[in-house]
Design a protein around this motif. Structure first.
Motif, PDB file in Angstrom:
ATOM      1  N   ALA A 101     -24.319 -39.206  57.742  1.00  0.00           N
ATOM      2  CA  ALA A 101     -24.877 -40.387  57.168  1.00  0.00           C
ATOM      3  C   ALA A 101     -26.351 -40.429  56.478  1.00  0.00           C
ATOM      4  O   ALA A 101     -27.019 -39.721  57.106  1.00  0.00           O
ATOM      5  N   ALA A 102     -26.434 -41.079  55.458  1.00  0.00           N
ATOM      6  CA  ALA A 102     -27.467 -41.040  55.052  1.00  0.00           C
ATOM      7  C   ALA A 102     -28.510 -42.324  55.421  1.00  0.00           C
ATOM      8  O   ALA A 102     -29.815 -42.141  55.501  1.00  0.00           O
ATOM      9  N   ASP A 103     -27.957 -43.242  56.166  1.00  0.00           N
ATOM     10  CA  ASP A 103     -28.615 -44.221  56.886  1.00  0.00           C
ATOM     11  C   ASP A 103     -27.687 -44.595  58.156  1.00  0.00           C
ATOM     12  O   ASP A 103     -26.700 -44.258  58.441  1.00  0.00           O
ATOM     13  N   TYR A 104     -28.382 -45.797  58.757  1.00  0.00           N
ATOM     14  CA  TYR A 104     -27.736 -46.095  60.032  1.00  0.00           C
ATOM     15  C   TYR A 104     -26.461 -47.006  59.663  1.00  0.00           C
ATOM     16  O   TYR A 104     -26.360 -47.352  58.568  1.00  0.00           O
ATOM     17  N   SER A 105     -25.525 -47.013  60.535  1.00  0.00           N
ATOM     18  CA  SER A 105     -24.354 -47.856  60.269  1.00  0.00           C
ATOM     19  C   SER A 105     -23.768 -48.492  61.572  1.00  0.00           C
ATOM     20  O   SER A 105     -24.653 -48.251  62.594  1.00  0.00           O
ATOM     21  N   HIS A 106     -23.062 -49.541  61.309  1.00  0.00           N
ATOM     22  CA  HIS A 106     -22.488 -50.215  62.546  1.00  0.00           C
ATOM     23  C   HIS A 106     -21.668 -49.185  63.174  1.00  0.00           C
ATOM     24  O   HIS A 106     -21.415 -48.093  62.547  1.00  0.00           O
ATOM     25  N   LYS A 107     -21.423 -49.414  64.488  1.00  0.00           N
ATOM     26  CA  LYS A 107     -20.523 -48.355  65.241  1.00  0.00           C
ATOM     27  C   LYS A 107     -18.996 -47.999  64.673  1.00  0.00           C
ATOM     28  O   LYS A 107     -18.499 -47.225  64.623  1.00  0.00           O
ATOM     29  N   ASP A 108     -18.591 -49.087  63.936  1.00  0.00           N
ATOM     30  CA  ASP A 108     -17.219 -48.874  63.230  1.00  0.00           C
ATOM     31  C   ASP A 108     -17.604 -48.085  61.722  1.00  0.00           C
ATOM     32  O   ASP A 108     -16.553 -48.228  61.014  1.00  0.00           O
ATOM     33  N   GLY A 109     -18.533 -47.904  61.551  1.00  0.00           N
ATOM     34  CA  GLY A 109     -18.918 -46.976  60.266  1.00  0.00           C
ATOM     35  C   GLY A 109     -19.268 -47.859  59.189  1.00  0.00           C
ATOM     36  O   GLY A 109     -19.750 -47.140  58.002  1.00  0.00           O
ATOM     37  N   LYS A 110     -19.169 -49.268  59.211  1.00  0.00           N
ATOM     38  CA  LYS A 110     -19.612 -50.152  57.862  1.00  0.00           C
ATOM     39  C   LYS A 110     -21.254 -49.878  57.798  1.00  0.00           C
ATOM     40  O   LYS A 110     -21.957 -49.867  58.927  1.00  0.00           O
ATOM     41  N   ALA A 111     -21.622 -49.592  56.667  1.00  0.00           N
ATOM     42  CA  ALA A 111     -23.277 -49.474  56.341  1.00  0.00           C
ATOM     43  C   ALA A 111     -23.959 -50.839  56.639  1.00  0.00           C
ATOM     44  O   ALA A 111     -23.284 -51.938  56.405  1.00  0.00           O
ATOM     45  N   TYR A 112     -25.198 -50.675  57.182  1.00  0.00           N
ATOM     46  CA  TYR A 112     -26.047 -52.079  57.192  1.00  0.00           C
ATOM     47  C   TYR A 112     -26.473 -52.318  55.692  1.00  0.00           C
ATOM     48  O   TYR A 112     -26.671 -51.349  54.928  1.00  0.00           O
ATOM     49  N   ARG A 113     -26.772 -53.407  55.214  1.00  0.00           N
ATOM     50  CA  ARG A 113     -27.262 -53.819  53.957  1.00  0.00           C
ATOM     51  C   ARG A 113     -28.180 -55.178  54.126  1.00  0.00           C
ATOM     52  O   ARG A 113     -27.877 -55.934  54.834  1.00  0.00           O
ATOM     53  N   ALA A 132     -29.504 -30.729  62.454  1.00  0.00           N
ATOM     54  CA  ALA A 132     -28.886 -31.458  61.308  1.00  0.00           C
ATOM     55  C   ALA A 132     -27.472 -32.078  61.614  1.00  0.00           C
ATOM     56  O   ALA A 132     -27.276 -33.031  60.900  1.00  0.00           O
ATOM     57  N   ASP A 133     -26.771 -31.400  62.656  1.00  0.00           N
ATOM     58  CA  ASP A 133     -25.716 -31.864  63.033  1.00  0.00           C
ATOM     59  C   ASP A 133     -25.457 -32.943  64.185  1.00  0.00           C
ATOM     60  O   ASP A 133     -24.450 -33.146  64.840  1.00  0.00           O
ATOM     61  N   ASP A 134     -26.653 -33.318  64.258  1.00  0.00           N
ATOM     62  CA  ASP A 134     -26.989 -34.387  65.272  1.00  0.00           C
ATOM     63  C   ASP A 134     -26.236 -35.984  65.464  1.00  0.00           C
ATOM     64  O   ASP A 134     -26.209 -36.118  64.156  1.00  0.00           O
ATOM     65  N   THR A 135     -25.588 -36.419  66.296  1.00  0.00           N
ATOM     66  CA  THR A 135     -25.515 -37.913  66.182  1.00  0.00           C
ATOM     67  C   THR A 135     -26.198 -38.578  67.357  1.00  0.00           C
ATOM     68  O   THR A 135     -26.334 -38.098  68.371  1.00  0.00           O
ATOM     69  N   CYS A 136     -26.827 -39.699  67.003  1.00  0.00           N
ATOM     70  CA  CYS A 136     -27.477 -40.711  67.766  1.00  0.00           C
ATOM     71  C   CYS A 136     -26.695 -41.732  68.293  1.00  0.00           C
ATOM     72  O   CYS A 136     -26.316 -42.425  67.119  1.00  0.00           O
ATOM     73  N   ASN A 137     -26.543 -42.064  69.318  1.00  0.00           N
ATOM     74  CA  ASN A 137     -25.727 -43.101  69.712  1.00  0.00           C
ATOM     75  C   ASN A 137     -26.763 -44.248  70.479  1.00  0.00           C
ATOM     76  O   ASN A 137     -27.508 -43.675  71.217  1.00  0.00           O
ATOM     77  N   TYR A 138     -26.657 -45.295  70.178  1.00  0.00           N
ATOM     78  CA  TYR A 138     -27.138 -46.382  70.719  1.00  0.00           C
ATOM     79  C   TYR A 138     -26.532 -47.229  71.740  1.00  0.00           C
ATOM     80  O   TYR A 138     -25.238 -47.764  71.448  1.00  0.00           O
ATOM     81  N   SER A 139     -26.876 -47.240  72.949  1.00  0.00           N
ATOM     82  CA  SER A 139     -26.274 -47.578  74.008  1.00  0.00           C
ATOM     83  C   SER A 139     -25.957 -49.156  74.087  1.00  0.00           C
ATOM     84  O   SER A 139     -24.808 -49.520  74.535  1.00  0.00           O
ATOM     85  N   ASP A 140     -26.879 -49.986  73.659  1.00  0.00           N
ATOM     86  CA  ASP A 140     -26.931 -51.494  73.985  1.00  0.00           C
ATOM     87  C   ASP A 140     -26.574 -52.239  72.449  1.00  0.00           C
ATOM     88  O   ASP A 140     -26.431 -53.410  72.734  1.00  0.00           O
ATOM     89  N   ILE A 141     -26.534 -51.752  71.671  1.00  0.00           N
ATOM     90  CA  ILE A 141     -26.613 -52.433  70.277  1.00  0.00           C
ATOM     91  C   ILE A 141     -25.501 -51.929  69.193  1.00  0.00           C
ATOM     92  O   ILE A 141     -25.134 -50.660  69.375  1.00  0.00           O
ATOM     93  N   ASP A 142     -25.105 -52.609  68.096  1.00  0.00           N
ATOM     94  CA  ASP A 142     -24.202 -51.979  67.156  1.00  0.00           C
ATOM     95  C   ASP A 142     -24.915 -51.263  66.075  1.00  0.00           C
ATOM     96  O   ASP A 142     -24.884 -51.590  65.041  1.00  0.00           O
ATOM     97  N   LEU A 143     -25.157 -49.920  66.559  1.00  0.00           N
ATOM     98  CA  LEU A 143     -25.996 -48.939  65.576  1.00  0.00           C
ATOM     99  C   LEU A 143     -25.486 -47.685  65.857  1.00  0.00           C
ATOM    100  O   LEU A 143     -25.180 -47.317  66.974  1.00  0.00           O
ATOM    101  N   HIS A 144     -25.353 -46.975  64.681  1.00  0.00           N
ATOM    102  CA  HIS A 144     -24.794 -45.544  64.838  1.00  0.00           C
ATOM    103  C   HIS A 144     -25.697 -44.743  63.655  1.00  0.00           C
ATOM    104  O   HIS A 144     -25.760 -45.273  62.913  1.00  0.00           O
ATOM    105  N   LEU A 145     -26.030 -43.636  64.081  1.00  0.00           N
ATOM    106  CA  LEU A 145     -26.464 -42.613  63.070  1.00  0.00           C
ATOM    107  C   LEU A 145     -25.992 -41.313  63.306  1.00  0.00           C
ATOM    108  O   LEU A 145     -26.151 -40.367  64.128  1.00  0.00           O
ATOM    109  N   GLY A 146     -25.149 -40.834  62.440  1.00  0.00           N
ATOM    110  CA  GLY A 146     -24.366 -39.820  62.552  1.00  0.00           C
ATOM    111  C   GLY A 146     -24.798 -38.574  61.504  1.00  0.00           C
ATOM    112  O   GLY A 146     -25.387 -38.897  60.596  1.00  0.00           O
ATOM    113  N   PRO A 147     -24.324 -37.356  61.601  1.00  0.00           N
ATOM    114  CA  PRO A 147     -25.057 -36.150  60.908  1.00  0.00           C
ATOM    115  C   PRO A 147     -24.716 -36.357  59.248  1.00  0.00           C
ATOM    116  O   PRO A 147     -25.458 -36.078  58.437  1.00  0.00           O
TER     117      PRO A 147
END
Length: 169
Positions: free
Chosen positions: A157-169, A140-155
């Motif tokens: 977060a309800a959904d993916y965000s940009h690496k700066d924390g802004k939500a995708y919409r 549950a406390d995992d963070t998934c880091n994406y090496s090549d793209i501006d994508l982040h999924l932290g524990p």
């Protein structure tokens, strides 16, 4: 049932029920991913069957994956708390990591320890669908880091965000 062993009695318990066999034909197939656009496109033909979930597993994920020719397994990523293991059953895949490319054929496997910042994914560059098992821990406390793209999924977060924390919409 008790068995005499070396002069002492040891209790041995037998399972009263048969082991729970999973009927793979009845496990739902999920195609694609939930990546935000445009990141889901290379993964859109991937088919996953959550065998572990179907068997009631909560700490370990076991997925039967079908990756058609030209498809990606995921975006290149790594986890802070989850470990992954893949075992190729049929076909051929190309594993991409920071070290470069390696072929994975039927009978080959690869392991990805937690908190090693070396993004990985597989691409099917062959002409037939590759089939593999994708096995991993669930944290549950995992963070998934994406090496090549501006994508982040932290524990948190309800959904993916940009690496700066802004939500995708």
């Amino acid at each position: 049932m008790a068995i005499r062993h070396g002069g002492t009695m040891k209790a041995t318990f037998l399972l009263e029920q048969a082991m729970p066999k999973i009927d793979i034909a009845n496990v739902p197939e999920r195609q694609g991913s939930d990546y935000p656009a445009p990141y889901g496109q290379p993964v859109s033909a991937r088919i996953r069957q959550a065998l572990g979930r179907a068997g009631g597993l909560t700490d370990v994920g076991v997925n039967l994956m079908h990756l058609p020719a030209g498809s990606w397994s995921s975006q290149r990523h790594w986890h802070t708390r989850e470990e992954e293991f893949v075992y190729v059953l049929s076909g051929e895949l190309t594993l991409l990591t920071d070290a470069g490319e390696q072929p994975l054929r039927a009978g080959d496997c690869a392991a990805f320890p937690k908190n090693v910042p070396d993004g990985h994914h597989m691409i099917n560059r062959g002409e037939v669908t590759a089939v593999y098992l994708d096995i991993g821990t669930r944290c549950a406390d995992d963070t998934c880091n994406y090496s090549d793209i501006d994508l982040h999924l932290g524990p948190e977060a309800a959904d993916y965000s940009h690496k700066d924390g802004k939500a995708y919409r």
